[in-house]
Motif scaffolding. Sequence first.
Motif, PDB file in Angstrom:
ATOM      1  N   VAL A  59      53.223 -43.495  -7.459  1.00 49.27           N
ATOM      2  CA  VAL A  59      53.844 -43.153  -6.165  1.00 49.27           C
ATOM      3  C   VAL A  59      54.827 -41.976  -6.248  1.00 49.27           C
ATOM      4  N   MET A  60      55.450 -41.761  -7.422  1.00 59.32           N
ATOM      5  CA  MET A  60      56.403 -40.648  -7.563  1.00 59.32           C
ATOM      6  C   MET A  60      55.730 -39.416  -8.156  1.00 59.32           C
ATOM      7  N   GLN A  61      54.885 -39.667  -9.182  1.00 59.16           N
ATOM      8  CA  GLN A  61      54.368 -38.558  -9.997  1.00 59.16           C
ATOM      9  C   GLN A  61      52.952 -38.132  -9.621  1.00 59.16           C
ATOM     10  N   GLY A  62      52.236 -38.988  -8.858  1.00 66.17           N
ATOM     11  CA  GLY A  62      50.901 -38.626  -8.395  1.00 66.17           C
ATOM     12  C   GLY A  62      49.771 -38.828  -9.384  1.00 66.17           C
ATOM     13  N   HIS A  63      50.035 -39.534 -10.493  1.00 63.65           N
ATOM     14  CA  HIS A  63      48.948 -39.855 -11.419  1.00 63.65           C
ATOM     15  C   HIS A  63      48.045 -40.917 -10.797  1.00 63.65           C
ATOM     16  N   ASP A  64      46.835 -41.098 -11.372  1.00 62.11           N
ATOM     17  CA  ASP A  64      45.955 -42.129 -10.825  1.00 62.11           C
ATOM     18  C   ASP A  64      46.033 -43.438 -11.606  1.00 62.11           C
ATOM     19  N   SER A  65      47.006 -43.532 -12.535  1.00 65.23           N
ATOM     20  CA  SER A  65      47.265 -44.794 -13.224  1.00 65.23           C
ATOM     21  C   SER A  65      48.735 -44.792 -13.645  1.00 65.23           C
ATOM     22  N   THR A  66      49.165 -45.915 -14.249  1.00 66.64           N
ATOM     23  CA  THR A  66      50.558 -46.019 -14.717  1.00 66.64           C
ATOM     24  C   THR A  66      50.684 -45.559 -16.178  1.00 66.64           C
ATOM     25  N   LEU A  67      49.583 -45.188 -16.808  1.00 67.30           N
ATOM     26  CA  LEU A  67      49.607 -44.918 -18.255  1.00 67.30           C
ATOM     27  C   LEU A  67      50.506 -43.746 -18.690  1.00 67.30           C
ATOM     28  N   PRO A  68      50.659 -42.687 -17.884  1.00 66.08           N
ATOM     29  CA  PRO A  68      51.488 -41.558 -18.341  1.00 66.08           C
ATOM     30  C   PRO A  68      53.003 -41.807 -18.322  1.00 66.08           C
ATOM     31  N   VAL A  69      53.454 -42.918 -17.775  1.00 62.01           N
ATOM     32  CA  VAL A  69      54.894 -43.159 -17.612  1.00 62.01           C
ATOM     33  C   VAL A  69      55.569 -43.380 -18.974  1.00 62.01           C
ATOM     34  N   THR A  70      56.770 -42.806 -19.132  1.00 69.31           N
ATOM     35  CA  THR A  70      57.481 -42.886 -20.415  1.00 69.31           C
ATOM     36  C   THR A  70      58.747 -43.746 -20.317  1.00 69.31           C
TER      37      THR A  70
END
Length: 274
Positions: A59-70
Amino acid sequence: MDTEQQAATRRPWTVPMLAEAKHKGRKLTMLTAYDASFGRAMDRAGLDLILIGDSLGMVMQGHDSTLPVTVDQIEYHTACVAKAAFNSLIVADLPFQADADPDRALQASTRFLQAGAKMIKLEGAGFKCDIIRYLSEREIPICSHLGLTPQSVLRFGGYKVQGRDEAAAAALMQQAKDVEQAGADMLVLECVPSALAAEITRTLKIPTIGIGAGPDCDGQVLVLHDMLGMDSGHRRPRFVKDFLAVGGSIEGAIAAYIEAVQSGDFPAPEHGYA
Ligand SMILES: Nc1nc(=O)c2c([nH]1)NC[C@@H]1CN(c3ccc(C(=O)N[C@@H](CCC(=O)O)C(=O)O)cc3)CN21
Ligand SMILES: CC(C)C(=O)C(=O)O
Ligand SMILES: [Mg+2]
């Protein structure tokens, strides 16, 4: 309100109060927030729990999954929310692989608690039970997350309802017992059939929080942007309801959500899965 008044009106939620709420049949209300402004609005509305979810990747970063979150990102957003939320209990998600081994999980969890979270959330059972035990023995409150665990999206092949056939339902019930036994203080159930979520809720002593898990969990959670009716760029899941349409403003939407969860009006049967 100035800081002194805030201190005078503080009735902060604590971890033991969560089990007490389940015992009394008082429904728990939770939403995600990622910044101080929404954290403040939720806190003032009397929301019980605020989740800094790794859904921020979508919702914030526009990725299509949660995997890139650090870990850095969850820590940053947790600190933002904690600046403005004093009574709501703040829960922070361990992002993808931050819980892959006990030491990484302890380092990340410590950073989140030092940023203002009171509880950390992690997905899965199996070897994750060892992580849950390791953290809880070190005085870190834990929320488990079972069912549709979004960090499993590659293996699931999409965001699909879990626990639908008899074997999968039995496996999910066993996972729920296992995470409780390992020391979890709360359990999020995502996208599981309503009847199974009800059975897990009756079986466990710890409170369950549902999202797409029917009306009989001990509480409910939604992603902020979803409950404000925002277009996620994907098909809207069944469990989403637009509370901005009901409440008329951001403050009104949060108040309407709290009222609907506490009265049992939300979720309705059409928000759940069979
Ligand atoms: N904005 C947002 N809201 C969420 O609830 C959310 C995120 N992001 N990101 C992480 C995960 C992904 N989630 C999702 C995404 C899609 C469905 C979905 O479309 N479900 C189908 C189920 C199909 C089936 O197996 O029957 C549905 O029709 O509801 C469910 C959960 C929940 N989480
Ligand atoms: C949807 C909730 C439970 C979550 O884990 C998140 O927002 O990341
Ligand atoms: Mg999450």
